[in-house]
Write an enzyme that holds these catalytic residues in place. Structure first.
Site, PDB file in Angstrom:
ATOM      1  N   VAL A  91       0.742  -1.176  -0.018  1.00 40.25           N
ATOM      2  CA  VAL A  91      -0.055  -0.066   0.069  1.00 40.25           C
ATOM      3  C   VAL A  91       0.899   1.320   0.017  1.00 40.25           C
ATOM      4  CG1 VAL A  91      -1.715  -1.322   1.146  1.00 40.25           C
ATOM      5  CG2 VAL A  91      -0.181   0.288   2.373  1.00 40.25           C
ATOM      6  N   PRO A  94       3.061   7.578   1.745  1.00 41.98           N
ATOM      7  CA  PRO A  94       2.988   8.733   1.465  1.00 41.98           C
ATOM      8  C   PRO A  94       3.841   9.572   2.651  1.00 41.98           C
ATOM      9  CG  PRO A  94       0.740   8.668   1.742  1.00 41.98           C
ATOM     10  CD  PRO A  94       1.444   7.419   1.871  1.00 41.98           C
ATOM     11  N   SER A 132       6.171  -2.138   0.394  1.00 43.76           N
ATOM     12  CA  SER A 132       6.103  -0.712   0.321  1.00 43.76           C
ATOM     13  C   SER A 132       7.534  -0.375   1.048  1.00 43.76           C
ATOM     14  CB  SER A 132       5.126  -0.213   1.228  1.00 43.76           C
ATOM     15  OG  SER A 132       3.889  -0.947   0.961  1.00 43.76           O
ATOM     16  N   LEU A 164      12.085  -2.004  -8.776  1.00 42.20           N
ATOM     17  CA  LEU A 164      11.824  -1.896 -10.131  1.00 42.20           C
ATOM     18  C   LEU A 164      11.810  -0.488 -10.180  1.00 42.20           C
ATOM     19  CD1 LEU A 164       8.836  -1.006 -10.540  1.00 42.20           C
ATOM     20  CD2 LEU A 164       8.202  -2.977  -9.689  1.00 42.20           C
ATOM     21  N   CYS A 277       9.093   7.893  -5.129  1.00 41.75           N
ATOM     22  CA  CYS A 277      10.013   7.170  -4.206  1.00 41.75           C
ATOM     23  C   CYS A 277      11.155   8.120  -3.636  1.00 41.75           C
ATOM     24  CB  CYS A 277      10.822   6.073  -4.559  1.00 41.75           C
ATOM     25  SG  CYS A 277       9.633   4.697  -4.781  1.00 41.75           S
ATOM     26  N   PHE A 278      11.853   8.869  -4.539  1.00 40.93           N
ATOM     27  CA  PHE A 278      13.055   9.581  -4.280  1.00 40.93           C
ATOM     28  C   PHE A 278      12.869  10.544  -2.989  1.00 40.93           C
ATOM     29  CE2 PHE A 278      16.015   8.944  -8.376  1.00 40.93           C
ATOM     30  CZ  PHE A 278      15.914   7.630  -8.175  1.00 40.93           C
TER      31      PHE A 278
HETATM   32  C1  UDX Z   1      13.206   4.506  -8.506  1.00 38.26           C
HETATM   33  C2  UDX Z   1      14.439   3.679  -8.293  1.00 38.26           C
HETATM   34  O1  UDX Z   1      15.286   3.815  -9.332  1.00 38.26           O
HETATM   35  C3  UDX Z   1      13.950   2.229  -8.068  1.00 38.26           C
HETATM   36  O2  UDX Z   1      15.117   1.355  -7.947  1.00 38.26           O
HETATM   37  C4  UDX Z   1      12.955   2.245  -6.879  1.00 38.26           C
HETATM   38  O3  UDX Z   1      12.318   1.003  -6.731  1.00 38.26           O
HETATM   39  C5  UDX Z   1      11.966   3.352  -6.900  1.00 38.26           C
HETATM   40  O4  UDX Z   1      12.458   4.753  -7.106  1.00 38.26           O
HETATM   41  P1  UDX Z   1      11.550   5.514 -10.510  1.00 38.26           P
HETATM   42  O5  UDX Z   1      11.290   6.499  -9.504  1.00 38.26           O
HETATM   43  O6  UDX Z   1      10.627   4.371 -10.994  1.00 38.26           O
HETATM   44  O7  UDX Z   1      12.530   4.151  -9.675  1.00 38.26           O
HETATM   45  O8  UDX Z   1      12.454   6.025 -11.827  1.00 38.26           O
HETATM   46  P2  UDX Z   1      13.956   6.273 -11.809  1.00 38.26           P
HETATM   47  O9  UDX Z   1      14.224   5.659 -13.326  1.00 38.26           O
HETATM   48  O10 UDX Z   1      14.849   5.864 -10.845  1.00 38.26           O
HETATM   49  O11 UDX Z   1      14.019   7.800 -12.091  1.00 38.26           O
HETATM   50  C6  UDX Z   1      13.575   8.873 -11.177  1.00 38.26           C
HETATM   51  C7  UDX Z   1      13.559  10.182 -11.627  1.00 38.26           C
HETATM   52  O12 UDX Z   1      14.966  10.645 -11.899  1.00 38.26           O
HETATM   53  C8  UDX Z   1      12.923  10.510 -12.937  1.00 38.26           C
HETATM   54  O13 UDX Z   1      12.228  11.572 -12.598  1.00 38.26           O
HETATM   55  C9  UDX Z   1      13.870  10.502 -13.943  1.00 38.26           C
HETATM   56  O14 UDX Z   1      13.626  11.318 -14.884  1.00 38.26           O
HETATM   57  C10 UDX Z   1      15.191  10.965 -13.006  1.00 38.26           C
HETATM   58  N1  UDX Z   1      16.453  10.852 -13.649  1.00 38.26           N
HETATM   59  C11 UDX Z   1      16.825   9.354 -13.584  1.00 38.26           C
HETATM   60  C12 UDX Z   1      17.313  11.655 -14.164  1.00 38.26           C
HETATM   61  O15 UDX Z   1      16.784  12.987 -14.105  1.00 38.26           O
HETATM   62  N2  UDX Z   1      18.518  11.677 -14.674  1.00 38.26           N
HETATM   63  C13 UDX Z   1      19.031  10.131 -14.461  1.00 38.26           C
HETATM   64  O16 UDX Z   1      19.995   9.969 -15.056  1.00 38.26           O
HETATM   65  C14 UDX Z   1      18.375   9.028 -14.009  1.00 38.26           C
HETATM   66  P1  ADP Z   2       2.790   2.440  -5.017  1.00 43.40           P
HETATM   67  O1  ADP Z   2       3.648   2.984  -6.099  1.00 43.40           O
HETATM   68  O2  ADP Z   2       3.591   2.151  -3.824  1.00 43.40           O
HETATM   69  O3  ADP Z   2       2.135   0.785  -5.645  1.00 43.40           O
HETATM   70  P2  ADP Z   2      -0.084   3.321  -5.391  1.00 43.40           P
HETATM   71  O4  ADP Z   2      -0.577   4.560  -4.691  1.00 43.40           O
HETATM   72  O5  ADP Z   2       0.151   3.247  -6.854  1.00 43.40           O
HETATM   73  O6  ADP Z   2       1.526   3.215  -4.641  1.00 43.40           O
HETATM   74  O7  ADP Z   2      -0.732   1.880  -4.682  1.00 43.40           O
HETATM   75  C1  ADP Z   2      -1.273   1.844  -3.399  1.00 43.40           C
HETATM   76  C2  ADP Z   2      -2.469   0.975  -3.470  1.00 43.40           C
HETATM   77  O8  ADP Z   2      -2.775   0.727  -2.065  1.00 43.40           O
HETATM   78  C3  ADP Z   2      -3.710   2.003  -3.829  1.00 43.40           C
HETATM   79  O9  ADP Z   2      -4.548   1.583  -4.996  1.00 43.40           O
HETATM   80  C4  ADP Z   2      -4.639   1.943  -2.651  1.00 43.40           C
HETATM   81  O10 ADP Z   2      -5.916   2.063  -3.037  1.00 43.40           O
HETATM   82  C5  ADP Z   2      -4.362   0.679  -2.075  1.00 43.40           C
HETATM   83  N1  ADP Z   2      -4.575   0.636  -0.538  1.00 43.40           N
HETATM   84  C6  ADP Z   2      -4.134   1.622   0.574  1.00 43.40           C
HETATM   85  N2  ADP Z   2      -4.632   1.066   1.837  1.00 43.40           N
HETATM   86  C7  ADP Z   2      -5.251  -0.223   1.448  1.00 43.40           C
HETATM   87  C8  ADP Z   2      -6.011  -1.120   2.307  1.00 43.40           C
HETATM   88  N3  ADP Z   2      -5.933  -0.769   3.726  1.00 43.40           N
HETATM   89  N4  ADP Z   2      -6.399  -2.230   1.586  1.00 43.40           N
HETATM   90  C9  ADP Z   2      -6.365  -2.356   0.483  1.00 43.40           C
HETATM   91  N5  ADP Z   2      -5.783  -1.537  -0.425  1.00 43.40           N
HETATM   92  C10 ADP Z   2      -5.282  -0.369  -0.076  1.00 43.40           C
END
Ligand code: UDX
Ligand code: ADP
Length: 466
Positions: A91, A94, A132, A164, A277-278
């Site tokens: 889940v 944030p 998560s 990923l 994430c970052f």
């Molecule tokens: C990241 C991590 O890579 C991944 O391992 C983790 O599970 C989740 O967070 P994500 O946020 O999906 O993944 O994308 P990522 O490819 O890491 O890019 C993050 C941000 O950095 C994007 O906005 C991308 O455009 C930016 N970025 C990345 C740059 O500006 N320059 C780069 O060289 C690489």
């Molecule tokens: P992530 O990028 O971490 O996968 P998302 O916001 O895309 O985050 O997905 C998280 C999902 O978890 C949402 O679709 C939200 O509705 C669901 N969620 C949050 N709390 C619960 C809960 N208690 N039971 C079931 N689903 C939930």
């Protein structure tokens, strides 16, 4: 212990693709992904695979193969928990928007709700896996809730962070650099770890599956994201220096990247990193460091975020300055809104901040993004509360065609590195723009020499104006 039935709570960007791949690779295991969001589950079950709620190259094929066979999407959370031997919690976590740790700590209310629900429903022993990204020691909080509110059944908690990256999720899941599994150092804990190792071993080579204690696993995820974000902020800091000094950031990146110790990946200067994430993970790291009284550690990592904010701000400032210090009433076209290419995710996308800054200068913005839907873009802006939603809809329009979006525009800003932008008929675009026609390439993907020949005035991140 052989796992036959998996439940994943949360059908988002992580839970959806991850569990779809587990189901594809383990046809002998029933995988049920549950979510409280009914429309999201309906979209995952849609016959039309282009309607899946997450856009990821290759995901539709995986879902097509496994859905209905051993992959199921449902809103019946209780039933799926009851039937499962192993439960993944995926889940959202944030950043807190209230109370202690506001703006920094991770909000664990969704995780806690899940833990309480698992405790209430479970009538047999279960392995609970944190998927998560969570602050270090969350596993112990989950354990506490499960042990004190459960029906006397045994729970083992594992941490299995997902690495990923969006846009390449399926590729990353099919051949991960590593899979990390953290668990307790007890006999029961080791058995639980082995059960999860056995699942991944269906397609991941054994030497890529690492097992550690719980805390190392949790902290490794935060550390990996902090290091990656730091690389982007480092190259972005150098991009500003390049623009002042006449060096070119792509040349610098290539030169340093050939040093095997530095490596060539993740050195692309940009308008700023985004994604779910970052920022969240670094803020979380900073909060944890502060909690332990480690001021210097906290300040060090916080700088990565401050640099990112600066990069977004200086991009929009540059647009205003270049357009003769005013963009009021001028049309500015955004190519791209997603935080990176090949995803429809916009969380923390640099485009949002850049748009907000320009709207405050009363610019008219036209947005074209190949995958992001209109409601999402307005929701991103409304969330900032900088102006009313009527004002946002009045000043910013969304187009479904790049040529429409650039008609009579004064400037084009590239916010996402979508490949299709490189294939456009730029002569046609130039001809229907207001003159002088400007391009601000925040992703460094276009050929500035070619565009200059057409007549554009060009700015490219990390190499300045041409
Ligand atoms: C990241 C991590 O890579 C991944 O391992 C983790 O599970 C989740 O967070 P994500 O946020 O999906 O993944 O994308 P990522 O490819 O890491 O890019 C993050 C941000 O950095 C994007 O906005 C991308 O455009 C930016 N970025 C990345 C740059 O500006 N320059 C780069 O060289 C690489
Ligand atoms: P992530 O990028 O971490 O996968 P998302 O916001 O895309 O985050 O997905 C998280 C999902 O978890 C949402 O679709 C939200 O509705 C669901 N969620 C949050 N709390 C619960 C809960 N208690 N039971 C079931 N689903 C939930």
């Amino acid at each position: 212990m052989k796992i036959k039935n998996i439940c994943c709570i949360g059908a988002g960007y992580v839970g959806g693709p991850t569990m779809a791949v587990v189901a594809q690779k383990c046809p002998h295991i029933k995988v049920t992904i549950v979510d409280i969001n009914e429309s999201r589950i309906a979209a995952w079950n849609d016959e039309d695979l282009s309607k899946l709620p997450v856009f990821e190259p290759g995901l539709d094929e995986v879902v097509k193969e496994a859905r209905g066979r051993n992959l199921f999407f449902s809103t019946d959370v209780d039933k799926a928990i009851d039937e499962a031997d192993m439960i993944f919690i995926s889940v959202n976590t944030p950043t807190k928007t209230y109370g202690k740790g506001k703006g920094m700590a991770a909000d664990l209310k969704y995780i806690e709700l899940c833990a309480r629900q698992i405790a209430k429903i479970s009538k047999s022993n279960k392995i609970v896996v944190e998927k998560s990204t969570l602050p270090v020691r969350t596993a112990s909080a989950i354990k506490n809730i499960l042990e004190h509110t459960g029906n006397g059944v045994q729970f083992q908690i594992l941490s299995n962070p997902e690495f990923l990256a969006e846009g390449t999720a399926i590729e990353d899941l099919l051949s991960p650099d590593r899979v990390l599994i953290g668990g307790d150092n007890t006999i029961e804990g080791q058995k639980a770890i082995q059960a999860l190792v056995d699942i991944y071993a269906n397609w991941v080579p054994k030497e890529r599956i690492l097992t550690t204690n719980l805390w190392s696993s949790e902290l490794s995820k935060l550390t990996a994201n902090a290091f990656l974000a730091q690389r982007v902020s480092s190259i972005n800091a150098m991009s500003e220096l390049c623009e002042k000094s006449g060096a070119d950031i792509n040349e610098v990146a290539k030169a340093i990247g050939m040093d095997g110790r530095i490596g060539s990946k993740f050195l692309k200067a940009s308008v700023g990193f985004g994604g779910s994430c970052f920022q969240k993970d670094i803020l979380n790291l900073v909060y944890i460091a502060k909690t332990y009284g480690l001021k210097e550690v906290a300040d060090y990592w916080e700088q990565v975020i401050l640099m990112n904010e600066h990069q977004k701000k200086r991009f929009s400032d540059n647009i205003v300055n270049t357009l003769y210090n005013t963009v009021s009433g001028k049309k500015i076209t955004f190519f791209g809104w997603a935080f990176k290419k090949d995803t429809n995710d916009t969380r923390e996308s640099a485009a949002i901040q850049v748009a907000d800054n320009l709207l405050s200068e009363q610019a008219n913005i036209l947005v074209y993004d190949p995958k992001v839907i209109e409601e999402r873009i307005y929701a991103d802006l409304d969330y900032l509360n900088s102006r009313t939603s009527e004002e946002n809809r009045d000043l910013l329009k969304i187009k479904t065609n790049p040529y429409e979006a650039s008609k009579n525009s004064h400037a084009i800003a590239i916010l996402t590195e979508w490949d299709e932008f490189k294939t456009y008929d730029w002569v046609k675009i130039y001809n229907h723009m207001n003159k002088p026609a400007f391009i601000f390439d925040g992703r460094g993907i276009l050929d500035m020499e070619e565009l200059k020949k057409i007549g554009f005035v060009c700015y490219k991140i990390g190499s300045g104006s041409k």
